[in-house]
Design a protein around this motif. Sequence first.
Motif, short mmCIF file in Angstrom:
data_model
loop_
_atom_site.label_atom_id
_atom_site.label_comp_id
_atom_site.label_asym_id
_atom_site.label_seq_id
_atom_site.Cartn_x
_atom_site.Cartn_y
_atom_site.Cartn_z
N ARG A 238 -8.03 10.69 0.28
CA ARG A 238 -8.01 11.48 1.57
C ARG A 238 -7.80 10.06 2.59
O ARG A 238 -8.53 9.35 2.51
N LEU A 239 -6.53 10.00 3.34
CA LEU A 239 -6.04 8.90 4.13
C LEU A 239 -6.35 9.45 5.48
O LEU A 239 -6.89 8.29 6.34
N ALA A 240 -6.51 10.41 5.99
CA ALA A 240 -6.58 10.95 7.36
C ALA A 240 -7.36 12.12 7.27
O ALA A 240 -7.14 13.15 6.53
N ALA B 203 -0.26 -3.65 -4.61
CA ALA B 203 -0.78 -2.48 -3.83
C ALA B 203 0.11 -1.43 -3.40
O ALA B 203 1.54 -1.76 -3.57
N ALA B 204 -0.40 -0.26 -3.42
CA ALA B 204 0.63 0.91 -3.00
C ALA B 204 0.46 0.96 -1.42
O ALA B 204 -0.74 0.89 -0.94
N TRP B 205 1.60 0.86 -0.73
CA TRP B 205 1.06 1.04 0.77
C TRP B 205 2.08 2.46 1.12
O TRP B 205 3.02 2.55 1.01
N PHE B 206 1.25 3.15 2.16
CA PHE B 206 1.74 4.35 2.48
C PHE B 206 1.85 4.06 4.20
O PHE B 206 0.98 3.79 4.73
N LEU C 241 -1.17 1.69 8.46
CA LEU C 241 -0.66 1.59 6.95
C LEU C 241 -1.82 2.04 6.27
O LEU C 241 -3.26 1.56 6.37
N TYR C 242 -1.77 2.74 5.03
CA TYR C 242 -2.80 2.75 4.02
C TYR C 242 -2.54 2.03 2.69
O TYR C 242 -1.39 2.30 2.19
N ALA D 146 -8.94 4.19 -0.31
CA ALA D 146 -7.63 3.60 0.17
C ALA D 146 -8.41 2.70 1.49
O ALA D 146 -9.36 2.89 1.92
N VAL D 147 -7.59 1.64 1.78
CA VAL D 147 -8.03 0.90 2.89
C VAL D 147 -7.10 1.08 4.02
O VAL D 147 -5.89 1.10 3.78
#
Length: 357
Positions: A126-128, A143-146, A154-155, A168-169
Amino acid sequence: MMRSIKGLGGILAALTLAITMGGSAGATSDQRAGTFPTSISLPDGFRPEGIATGPGPFAFIGSMADGSIYRADLRTGHGTIISRGPGTPALGMKTDPHGRLFVAGGTGGDARVVDTRTGRVLASYRLATGPAFVNDVILTQGAAWFTDSTNPVLYKLPLRDGQLPAAAVRIPLTGDLLYGAGFNVNGITPTPDGQGLLVVQSNTGGLFRVDPSGTTRRVNLHGESLPDGDGLLLHGRTLYAVENGVTNKRSAVTVLRLNEAGTDGRVVRRCVTAGSTYRRPWPPSGPGSTSPTPASTPARPPPPRTPPSPSRAPERRSRTVTNVRRSSRSPPGRPAAARTSLASLVTFSVRMVRAIE
């Protein structure tokens, strides 16, 4: 009705994949002995959006309708849905050498990681919690960056020793990049030196370098911009940037030459797709330019590699969507069946050239 793609140059001529809508899933057409299939049929209503390739001779296509993942064998054109979606979109996608597919969840505000062999969801994030449009993803710097086209963040999914994290960060974007009304950050790719990231802002046409901390700096494009900027693909110091034509009705792939740090870039050529109303002669005069080429016969960038005897897809008049990645998505409201995902085809072509050599 077919949305054809022309003038993208040798890199696209290497191998073109047409994703046919409304046909018998897995059926191929125009496959001849010793050649790759030129079309792959998808289930009715699939609404293809993102695309990723590998490991192996496979393409993975995401559904904007419900987030399902379709795996197609590029040697035969046959495929099947390997992972049923959660009901929210599957947009930008990338695969890694461990057989994992990272999927951006668009309006779902989430991301997931899918096993490319079994289709099993390995992890969901869950990012947002509020309005969001998780658009694109890149794998770099461990890392994976979204990206999120709604929120200035960015996530990051840290992949220490290849292991998926528990959460996620969230990395706020600061500096030159300012979010405004409309569709903001879209495509993402590494800088040539691998020390930062590049993102394009759709509503301003700006290209920005992002430090791992989230600090942004506008890339000097010497008076040029990337209006409706969408998917990005880096090959060495050459950047391919899709302009999806959502607002200005001009679809194109713009080719830029960057410096090593990704802070300065010059447009080499702009390849306008068929059906575009854009008629500006290209390239402009100035340092690094070449002879102008009429928009009706766009300049062709040389391919990064040349595959053995590639087959060229014949032009068709059937109901077809030519799927190229958008590594990124258009805002909600634009009919998915009428869109072309140009960056995915660029990515697909480059990777397939490497795979078949």
